[in-house]
Design a protein around this motif. Structure first.
Motif, PDB file in Angstrom:
ATOM      1  N   GLN A 194      -5.919   4.435  -5.946  1.00  0.00           N
ATOM      2  CA  GLN A 194      -7.200   3.713  -5.976  1.00  0.00           C
ATOM      3  C   GLN A 194      -7.703   3.571  -7.407  1.00  0.00           C
ATOM      4  OE1 GLN A 194     -10.298   5.305  -3.472  1.00  0.00           O
ATOM      5  NE2 GLN A 194      -8.961   5.400  -1.678  1.00  0.00           N
ATOM      6  N   GLU A 195      -7.652   4.669  -8.131  1.00  0.00           N
ATOM      7  CA  GLU A 195      -8.112   4.644  -9.521  1.00  0.00           C
ATOM      8  C   GLU A 195      -7.229   3.739 -10.378  1.00  0.00           C
ATOM      9  OE1 GLU A 195     -10.998   5.925 -10.621  1.00  0.00           O
ATOM     10  OE2 GLU A 195     -11.328   6.452  -8.520  1.00  0.00           O
ATOM     11  N   MET A 205       0.827  -1.182   0.000  1.00  0.00           N
ATOM     12  CA  MET A 205       0.000   0.000   0.000  1.00  0.00           C
ATOM     13  C   MET A 205       0.879   1.256   0.000  1.00  0.00           C
ATOM     14  SD  MET A 205      -3.052  -1.247   0.009  1.00  0.00           S
ATOM     15  CE  MET A 205      -4.320  -0.267   0.679  1.00  0.00           C
ATOM     16  N   GLN A 206       1.891   1.246   0.825  1.00  0.00           N
ATOM     17  CA  GLN A 206       2.745   2.424   0.920  1.00  0.00           C
ATOM     18  C   GLN A 206       3.456   2.700  -0.403  1.00  0.00           C
ATOM     19  OE1 GLN A 206       2.960   4.716   3.423  1.00  0.00           O
ATOM     20  NE2 GLN A 206       4.160   5.845   1.920  1.00  0.00           N
ATOM     21  N   MET A 207       3.953   1.645  -1.045  1.00  0.00           N
ATOM     22  CA  MET A 207       4.645   1.853  -2.324  1.00  0.00           C
ATOM     23  C   MET A 207       3.687   2.407  -3.376  1.00  0.00           C
ATOM     24  SD  MET A 207       7.237  -1.374  -2.704  1.00  0.00           S
ATOM     25  CE  MET A 207       7.778  -0.850  -4.315  1.00  0.00           C
ATOM     26  N   ALA A 208       2.456   1.905  -3.405  1.00  0.00           N
ATOM     27  CA  ALA A 208       1.465   2.414  -4.360  1.00  0.00           C
ATOM     28  C   ALA A 208       1.199   3.895  -4.093  1.00  0.00           C
ATOM     29  CB  ALA A 208       0.181   1.602  -4.281  1.00  0.00           C
ATOM     30  N   ASN A 209       1.101   4.271  -2.827  1.00  0.00           N
ATOM     31  CA  ASN A 209       0.899   5.682  -2.487  1.00  0.00           C
ATOM     32  C   ASN A 209       2.110   6.527  -2.855  1.00  0.00           C
ATOM     33  OD1 ASN A 209      -1.733   5.464  -1.527  1.00  0.00           O
ATOM     34  ND2 ASN A 209      -1.063   4.973   0.529  1.00  0.00           N
ATOM     35  N   ALA A 262      -4.879  -8.650  -3.495  1.00  0.00           N
ATOM     36  CA  ALA A 262      -5.465  -9.445  -2.408  1.00  0.00           C
ATOM     37  C   ALA A 262      -5.807  -8.552  -1.219  1.00  0.00           C
ATOM     38  CB  ALA A 262      -4.504 -10.554  -1.989  1.00  0.00           C
ATOM     39  N   HIS A 263      -4.921  -7.603  -0.919  1.00  0.00           N
ATOM     40  CA  HIS A 263      -5.184  -6.677   0.183  1.00  0.00           C
ATOM     41  C   HIS A 263      -6.432  -5.844  -0.098  1.00  0.00           C
ATOM     42  CE1 HIS A 263      -4.193  -4.104   3.620  1.00  0.00           C
ATOM     43  NE2 HIS A 263      -4.671  -3.133   2.865  1.00  0.00           N
ATOM     44  N   VAL A 264      -6.539  -5.359  -1.321  1.00  0.00           N
ATOM     45  CA  VAL A 264      -7.699  -4.548  -1.696  1.00  0.00           C
ATOM     46  C   VAL A 264      -8.976  -5.387  -1.629  1.00  0.00           C
ATOM     47  CG1 VAL A 264      -8.787  -3.351  -3.649  1.00  0.00           C
ATOM     48  CG2 VAL A 264      -6.407  -2.859  -3.045  1.00  0.00           C
ATOM     49  N   GLN A 265      -8.909  -6.626  -2.102  1.00  0.00           N
ATOM     50  CA  GLN A 265     -10.094  -7.489  -2.052  1.00  0.00           C
ATOM     51  C   GLN A 265     -10.515  -7.771  -0.615  1.00  0.00           C
ATOM     52  OE1 GLN A 265      -9.031 -10.898  -4.450  1.00  0.00           O
ATOM     53  NE2 GLN A 265     -10.015 -10.012  -6.250  1.00  0.00           N
ATOM     54  N   LYS A 266      -9.548  -7.960   0.254  1.00  0.00           N
ATOM     55  CA  LYS A 266      -9.852  -8.318   1.639  1.00  0.00           C
ATOM     56  C   LYS A 266     -10.239  -7.110   2.482  1.00  0.00           C
ATOM     57  CE  LYS A 266      -8.096 -10.954   5.541  1.00  0.00           C
ATOM     58  NZ  LYS A 266      -7.008 -11.786   6.048  1.00  0.00           N
ATOM     59  N   HIS A 267      -9.541  -5.989   2.290  1.00  0.00           N
ATOM     60  CA  HIS A 267      -9.698  -4.829   3.172  1.00  0.00           C
ATOM     61  C   HIS A 267     -10.289  -3.600   2.492  1.00  0.00           C
ATOM     62  CE1 HIS A 267      -7.392  -7.014   6.168  1.00  0.00           C
ATOM     63  NE2 HIS A 267      -6.464  -7.228   5.255  1.00  0.00           N
ATOM     64  N   GLY A 268     -10.504  -3.656   1.189  1.00  0.00           N
ATOM     65  CA  GLY A 268     -11.000  -2.494   0.472  1.00  0.00           C
ATOM     66  C   GLY A 268      -9.874  -1.527   0.139  1.00  0.00           C
TER      67      GLY A 268
END
Length: 88
Positions: free
Chosen positions: A57-58, A1-5, A42-48
């Motif tokens: 996000q986009e 998540m941090q790397m994507a941000n 997988a993180h997005v599917q599990k935690h949104g």
């Protein structure tokens, strides 16, 4: 998540939102290993999408819509290992 941000922060200066989103998705497709992408999805599917900034996000939405054939071919390395080499 941090790397994507972090990638999203880099592309935040792009004046056109659609170009920024495409740039983030392209970076993740080209430079992240399959395992890294799988963990993100997988993180997005599990935690949104919580924890992801708006632009990443986009980009994740764009990536989720892509067919496997739409993705860049995987270069050797990263998670890859030579067959029969016995090394990790």
């Amino acid at each position: 998540m941090q790397m994507a941000n972090d990638i999203g922060n880099f592309f935040r200066s792009e004046p056109e939102r659609s170009v920024a989103i495409a740039g983030i998705a392209n970076h993740i497709t080209k430079y992240w290993t399959p395992r890294m992408r799988q963990k993100l999805m997988a993180h997005v599917q599990k935690h949104g999408m919580g924890g992801l900034d708006v632009l990443p996000q986009e980009a994740v939405k764009v990536l989720a819509k892509q067919q496997p054939s739409d993705r860049a071919p995987e270069p050797p390395g990263g998670d890859a290992r030579a067959k029969g080499s016995g090394t990790i």
